[in-house]
Design a protein around this motif. Structure first.
Motif, PDB file in Angstrom:
ATOM      1  N   GLN A 357      11.742  -9.868  -5.753  1.00 44.00           N
ATOM      2  CA  GLN A 357      10.528 -10.101  -4.970  1.00 44.00           C
ATOM      3  C   GLN A 357       9.861  -8.774  -4.576  1.00 44.00           C
ATOM      4  N   GLU A 358      10.658  -7.850  -4.040  1.00 45.95           N
ATOM      5  CA  GLU A 358      10.131  -6.560  -3.577  1.00 45.95           C
ATOM      6  C   GLU A 358       9.596  -5.734  -4.755  1.00 45.95           C
ATOM      7  N   ALA A 359      10.350  -5.759  -5.878  1.00 47.73           N
ATOM      8  CA  ALA A 359       9.922  -4.964  -7.037  1.00 47.73           C
ATOM      9  C   ALA A 359       8.587  -5.489  -7.568  1.00 47.73           C
ATOM     10  N   ASN A 361       6.369  -7.215  -5.858  1.00 47.26           N
ATOM     11  CA  ASN A 361       5.356  -6.906  -4.840  1.00 47.26           C
ATOM     12  C   ASN A 361       4.862  -5.472  -4.986  1.00 47.26           C
ATOM     13  N   ASN A 362       5.803  -4.564  -5.223  1.00 50.15           N
ATOM     14  CA  ASN A 362       5.436  -3.145  -5.394  1.00 50.15           C
ATOM     15  C   ASN A 362       4.558  -2.956  -6.630  1.00 50.15           C
ATOM     16  N   VAL A 363       4.893  -3.689  -7.719  1.00 50.65           N
ATOM     17  CA  VAL A 363       4.059  -3.588  -8.932  1.00 50.65           C
ATOM     18  C   VAL A 363       2.631  -3.985  -8.570  1.00 50.65           C
ATOM     19  N   ALA A 364       2.508  -5.107  -7.861  1.00 52.76           N
ATOM     20  CA  ALA A 364       1.166  -5.608  -7.532  1.00 52.76           C
ATOM     21  C   ALA A 364       0.442  -4.670  -6.568  1.00 52.76           C
ATOM     22  N   ARG A 365       1.190  -4.086  -5.595  1.00 51.54           N
ATOM     23  CA  ARG A 365       0.530  -3.287  -4.554  1.00 51.54           C
ATOM     24  C   ARG A 365       0.278  -1.837  -4.964  1.00 51.54           C
ATOM     25  N   HIS A 366       1.220  -1.250  -5.722  1.00 52.28           N
ATOM     26  CA  HIS A 366       1.115   0.206  -5.949  1.00 52.28           C
ATOM     27  C   HIS A 366       0.838   0.642  -7.381  1.00 52.28           C
ATOM     28  N   SER A 367       1.265  -0.174  -8.372  1.00 54.70           N
ATOM     29  CA  SER A 367       1.231   0.366  -9.745  1.00 54.70           C
ATOM     30  C   SER A 367      -0.157   0.307 -10.369  1.00 54.70           C
ATOM     31  N   GLY A 368      -0.934  -0.705  -9.970  1.00 50.28           N
ATOM     32  CA  GLY A 368      -2.250  -0.871 -10.606  1.00 50.28           C
ATOM     33  C   GLY A 368      -2.136  -1.592 -11.934  1.00 50.28           C
ATOM     34  N   GLU A 388       9.893  -3.825 -14.896  1.00 49.55           N
ATOM     35  CA  GLU A 388       9.207  -2.642 -15.434  1.00 49.55           C
ATOM     36  C   GLU A 388       7.711  -2.869 -15.481  1.00 49.55           C
ATOM     37  N   ASP A 389       6.979  -1.812 -15.156  1.00 48.33           N
ATOM     38  CA  ASP A 389       5.522  -1.907 -15.324  1.00 48.33           C
ATOM     39  C   ASP A 389       5.033  -0.649 -16.022  1.00 48.33           C
ATOM     40  N   ARG A 390       3.811  -0.699 -16.530  1.00 50.88           N
ATOM     41  CA  ARG A 390       3.228   0.470 -17.210  1.00 50.88           C
ATOM     42  C   ARG A 390       2.109   1.046 -16.347  1.00 50.88           C
ATOM     43  N   ALA A 392       0.981   3.242 -12.516  1.00 50.35           N
ATOM     44  CA  ALA A 392       0.805   4.635 -12.066  1.00 50.35           C
ATOM     45  C   ALA A 392       2.115   5.416 -11.992  1.00 50.35           C
ATOM     46  N   GLY A 393       3.212   4.726 -11.823  1.00 53.27           N
ATOM     47  CA  GLY A 393       4.500   5.428 -11.684  1.00 53.27           C
ATOM     48  C   GLY A 393       4.720   5.878 -10.253  1.00 53.27           C
ATOM     49  N   LEU A 394       5.991   6.185  -9.943  1.00 55.24           N
ATOM     50  CA  LEU A 394       6.335   6.597  -8.570  1.00 55.24           C
ATOM     51  C   LEU A 394       5.771   7.980  -8.304  1.00 55.24           C
ATOM     52  N   SER A 395       5.071   8.115  -7.191  1.00 55.13           N
ATOM     53  CA  SER A 395       4.547   9.464  -6.896  1.00 55.13           C
ATOM     54  C   SER A 395       5.642  10.252  -6.181  1.00 55.13           C
ATOM     55  N   ALA A 396       5.606  11.578  -6.377  1.00 61.61           N
ATOM     56  CA  ALA A 396       6.652  12.435  -5.784  1.00 61.61           C
ATOM     57  C   ALA A 396       6.612  12.335  -4.262  1.00 61.61           C
ATOM     58  N   GLN A 397       5.391  12.254  -3.705  1.00 59.69           N
ATOM     59  CA  GLN A 397       5.275  12.120  -2.248  1.00 59.69           C
ATOM     60  C   GLN A 397       4.452  10.885  -1.914  1.00 59.69           C
ATOM     61  N   PRO A 398       5.130   9.754  -1.672  1.00 56.49           N
ATOM     62  CA  PRO A 398       4.390   8.534  -1.352  1.00 56.49           C
ATOM     63  C   PRO A 398       3.544   8.729  -0.099  1.00 56.49           C
ATOM     64  N   SER A 399       2.340   8.113  -0.090  1.00 54.18           N
ATOM     65  CA  SER A 399       1.413   8.331   1.024  1.00 54.18           C
ATOM     66  C   SER A 399       1.990   7.805   2.340  1.00 54.18           C
ATOM     67  N   LYS A 400       2.702   6.652   2.280  1.00 53.90           N
ATOM     68  CA  LYS A 400       3.317   6.168   3.525  1.00 53.90           C
ATOM     69  C   LYS A 400       4.775   5.803   3.263  1.00 53.90           C
ATOM     70  N   ARG A 401       5.545   5.810   4.343  1.00 53.00           N
ATOM     71  CA  ARG A 401       6.976   5.554   4.160  1.00 53.00           C
ATOM     72  C   ARG A 401       7.275   4.085   4.394  1.00 53.00           C
ATOM     73  N   GLY A 402       7.472   3.338   3.295  1.00 55.20           N
ATOM     74  CA  GLY A 402       7.833   1.935   3.417  1.00 55.20           C
ATOM     75  C   GLY A 402       9.344   1.796   3.470  1.00 55.20           C
ATOM     76  N   ILE A 403       9.799   0.565   3.649  1.00 52.28           N
ATOM     77  CA  ILE A 403      11.253   0.377   3.681  1.00 52.28           C
ATOM     78  C   ILE A 403      11.716  -0.530   2.541  1.00 52.28           C
ATOM     79  N   GLY A 404      10.741  -0.911   1.677  1.00 53.86           N
ATOM     80  CA  GLY A 404      11.083  -1.802   0.572  1.00 53.86           C
ATOM     81  C   GLY A 404      12.191  -1.250  -0.303  1.00 53.86           C
ATOM     82  N   MET A 405      12.016   0.007  -0.730  1.00 52.47           N
ATOM     83  CA  MET A 405      13.002   0.613  -1.634  1.00 52.47           C
ATOM     84  C   MET A 405      14.337   0.856  -0.921  1.00 52.47           C
ATOM     85  N   VAL A 406      14.241   1.225   0.367  1.00 47.67           N
ATOM     86  CA  VAL A 406      15.469   1.435   1.148  1.00 47.67           C
ATOM     87  C   VAL A 406      16.251   0.130   1.224  1.00 47.67           C
TER      88      VAL A 406
HETATM   89  N1  LIG Z   1       5.955  -0.069  -9.129  1.00 47.65           N
HETATM   90  C1  LIG Z   1       5.458   0.987  -8.478  1.00 47.65           C
HETATM   91  N2  LIG Z   1       4.461   1.720  -8.999  1.00 47.65           N
HETATM   92  C2  LIG Z   1       3.946   2.795  -8.329  1.00 47.65           C
HETATM   93  N3  LIG Z   1       4.393   3.226  -7.124  1.00 47.65           N
HETATM   94  C3  LIG Z   1       5.391   2.535  -6.546  1.00 47.65           C
HETATM   95  C4  LIG Z   1       5.980   1.399  -7.173  1.00 47.65           C
HETATM   96  N4  LIG Z   1       6.977   0.947  -6.370  1.00 47.65           N
HETATM   97  C5  LIG Z   1       6.987   1.747  -5.287  1.00 47.65           C
HETATM   98  N5  LIG Z   1       6.044   2.709  -5.388  1.00 47.65           N
HETATM   99  C6  LIG Z   1       5.787   3.799  -4.448  1.00 47.65           C
HETATM  100  O1  LIG Z   1       6.913   3.944  -3.619  1.00 47.65           O
HETATM  101  C7  LIG Z   1       6.538   3.854  -2.261  1.00 47.65           C
HETATM  102  C8  LIG Z   1       7.658   3.194  -1.472  1.00 47.65           C
HETATM  103  O2  LIG Z   1       7.762   1.834  -1.817  1.00 47.65           O
HETATM  104  P1  LIG Z   1       8.386   0.850  -0.757  1.00 47.65           P
HETATM  105  O3  LIG Z   1       8.517  -0.486  -1.362  1.00 47.65           O
HETATM  106  O4  LIG Z   1       9.639   1.479  -0.261  1.00 47.65           O
HETATM  107  O5  LIG Z   1       7.335   0.886   0.418  1.00 47.65           O
HETATM  108  P2  LIG Z   1       5.942   0.132   0.516  1.00 47.65           P
HETATM  109  O6  LIG Z   1       5.826  -0.849  -0.601  1.00 47.65           O
HETATM  110  O7  LIG Z   1       4.885   1.177   0.607  1.00 47.65           O
HETATM  111  O8  LIG Z   1       6.074  -0.592   1.907  1.00 47.65           O
HETATM  112  P3  LIG Z   1       6.969  -1.906   2.245  1.00 47.65           P
HETATM  113  O9  LIG Z   1       7.699  -2.278   0.988  1.00 47.65           O
HETATM  114  O10 LIG Z   1       7.882  -1.438   3.324  1.00 47.65           O
HETATM  115  O11 LIG Z   1       6.034  -2.931   2.668  1.00 47.65           O
HETATM  116  C9  LIG Z   1       5.247   3.098  -2.255  1.00 47.65           C
HETATM  117  O12 LIG Z   1       4.456   3.437  -1.139  1.00 47.65           O
HETATM  118  C10 LIG Z   1       4.599   3.535  -3.540  1.00 47.65           C
HETATM  119  O13 LIG Z   1       3.902   4.751  -3.355  1.00 47.65           O
END
Ligand SMILES: Nc1ncnc2c1ncn2[C@@H]1O[C@H](COP(=O)(O)OP(=O)(O)OP(=O)(O)O)[C@@H](O)[C@H]1O
Ligand SMILES: [Mg+2]
Length: 445
Positions: A357-359, A361-368, A388-390, A392-406
């Protein structure tokens, strides 16, 4: 877990460094003094002795030639008169004068002015006697002149020669003393080098031991803090899951049953009303609202905790979730399943489901990306889930600190597995969860 905050090792390290630096500076100063003393001894004292001895040898040589000349003058078998020797005496006198002057300069360091004066006085007296002798010879008193040579000049020459020889011996002794002093300084410097190196070594060892000890303490503290944090996170996740499961069950069972009962009551009441009763359309509308509420309650219940997971199993819940997610998230999901399936324990399955679910969600919210690949692999002793998605990829310094990955990491930990977040060469993000069958499978229980 120690409650007190560890003292920072910076002060101790700074002290160690300071002591080492002071020791180096002090030692450099000491060595400079010793070396300049050595240079003075070698280039000054020893050199002066050497120069002095050279001049003394020159004087000795001159005295010898005077001695030989006087012997020849006394031999009396020469065809020349005694005055003929005077030019040889003058040459030697000039050379002696020069040698005495130089000797006086170089012996000033190690001889008293009286000693220097004594030698030049003795020479002056000798030359007076020589002058008197040649005066007698020039006046034709060769016999008296010879007596003078025998009685006075030869004795003076011998005493001068022995004084010069004595000074040469003194110079040798002085030179030996200087050499001894030089070797004593070398010994002292060598001893100090050993002492200094030992002190520096001790300071370095002590500082390193201190650093190692405080590092060990810090790491132990860090380790304790990290496992505490992990325990807390896992407890929170477990509490959250049980609360959601409880609320979801209550919604599904209690409210679902109440709404279902209301619905059937309404349809029964509707049947009892006459065909043309004005209440019929109202009752139908209330029945439809009840049905819609029941659907919403079921959807909400599923969203909070997929009851399906306990009822129909992991795979069908996953397939149901993927089709629902496609609609909700607007991402096309390609699903692949490989290997021989094994049944998952309900408590473990919820964590795998939440990671998915979280993975997604992250694809939909962050990857584009508009597409994602979900792969479920049964690998004998392991179960692997990849998302897996194709994008933007994980940025070295995410703009905000989420807890999804943790939270994903903590869930992997709860399952005794591991999770990796990778950036494939082709771009995008790959989340790979791998958990052992003996923990997540029902056959391992
Ligand atoms: N599939 C992805 N593609 C691009 N960036 C990602 C992807 N998954 C995670 N990230 C990056 O990693 C960061 C941390 O993800 P994480 O799930 O921990 O936090 P979040 O999604 O920002 O917030 P939360 O999950 O707590 O609501 C994201 O802010 C995003 O920048
Ligand atoms: Mg997230």
């Amino acid at each position: 877990m120690p409650r007190e905050i560890q003292r920072s090792p910076t002060f101790g390290l700074f002290l160690g460094l300071l002591i080492t630096l002071i020791a180096v500076i002090a030692y450099t100063g000491y060595i400079s003094v010793q070396i300049s003393g050595l240079r003075k001894l070698q280039s000054h004292t020893a050199e002066q002795y050497r120069k002095d001895s050279l001049q003394l040898l020159r004087i000795q040589d001159d005295l010898n030639s005077l001695g030989l000349a006087m012997r020849d003058m006394l031999d009396n078998d020469e065809p020349y008169p005694l005055s003929a020797w005077s030019s040889q005496f003058e040459r030697v006198r000039a050379d002696l004068g020069d040698a005495l002057r130089l000797e006086g300069q170089s012996s000033a360091v190690h001889r008293t002015p009286e000693q220097i004066q004594f030698l030049s006085n003795s020479f002056a007296q000798f030359w007076d006697a020589v002058d008197r002798t040649f005066a007698l010879a020039r006046d034709g008193n060769d016999k008296e002149a010879r007596d003078q040579i025998r009685v006075s000049l030869q004795a003076r020459q011998a005493s001068l020669a022995s004084a010069v020889a004595r000074q040469l011996v003194e110079n040798n002794v002085g030179e030996e003393q200087a050499a001894r002093q030089v070797s004593q300084i070398y010994d002292r410097v060598q001893r100090q080098v050993f002492l200094f190196l030992s002190a520096i070594l001790i300071a370095i060892i002590l500082t390193s031991l201190y650093l190692m000890r405080s590092n060990r303490r810090l790491f132990a503290q860090l380790d304790a803090l990290s496992s505490q944090r992990s325990d807390l996170a896992q407890k929170l996740i477990a509490t959250q899951e049980s609360t959601l499961r409880y609320v979801s069950r209550e919604l599904h069972d209690e409210f679902g049953q109440i709404l279902t009962a209301i619905g059937s009551l309404l349809s029964r009441s509707e049947k009892h009303l006459p065909e043309n009763s004005p209440l019929r359309p109202d009752l139908r509308e209330v029945r439809e609202i009840t049905q819609r509420t029941l659907d919403n309650v079921r959807t909400l219940s599923q969203a909070l905790h997929p009851v399906m997971l306990d009822e129909t199993g992991f795979e069908s819940t996953l397939e149901w979730y993927l089709s629902a997610a496609e609609k909700q998230l607007g991402v096309v999901v390609k699903y692949e399943k490989t290997g021989t399936p094994f049944t998952l324990d309900g408590g473990a399955a919820i964590h795998i489901y939440r990671v998915l679910q979280e993975a997604l969600n992250n694809v939909a919210r962050h990857s584009g990306a508009k597409e994602a690949c979900v792969r479920l692999r049964y690998l004998g002793d392991f179960l692997e889930l990849e998302v897996e998605d194709r994008g933007a990829g994980l940025s070295a310094q995410p703009s905000k600190r989420g807890i999804g990955m943790v939270a994903m990491r903590e869930r992997a930990e709860i399952l005794g597995g591991r999770i990796e977040f990778a950036q494939p060469a082709s771009g995008g993000t790959l989340v790979c969860l791998r958990v052992p069958r003996d923990i997540v499978g029902t056959d391992g229980k």
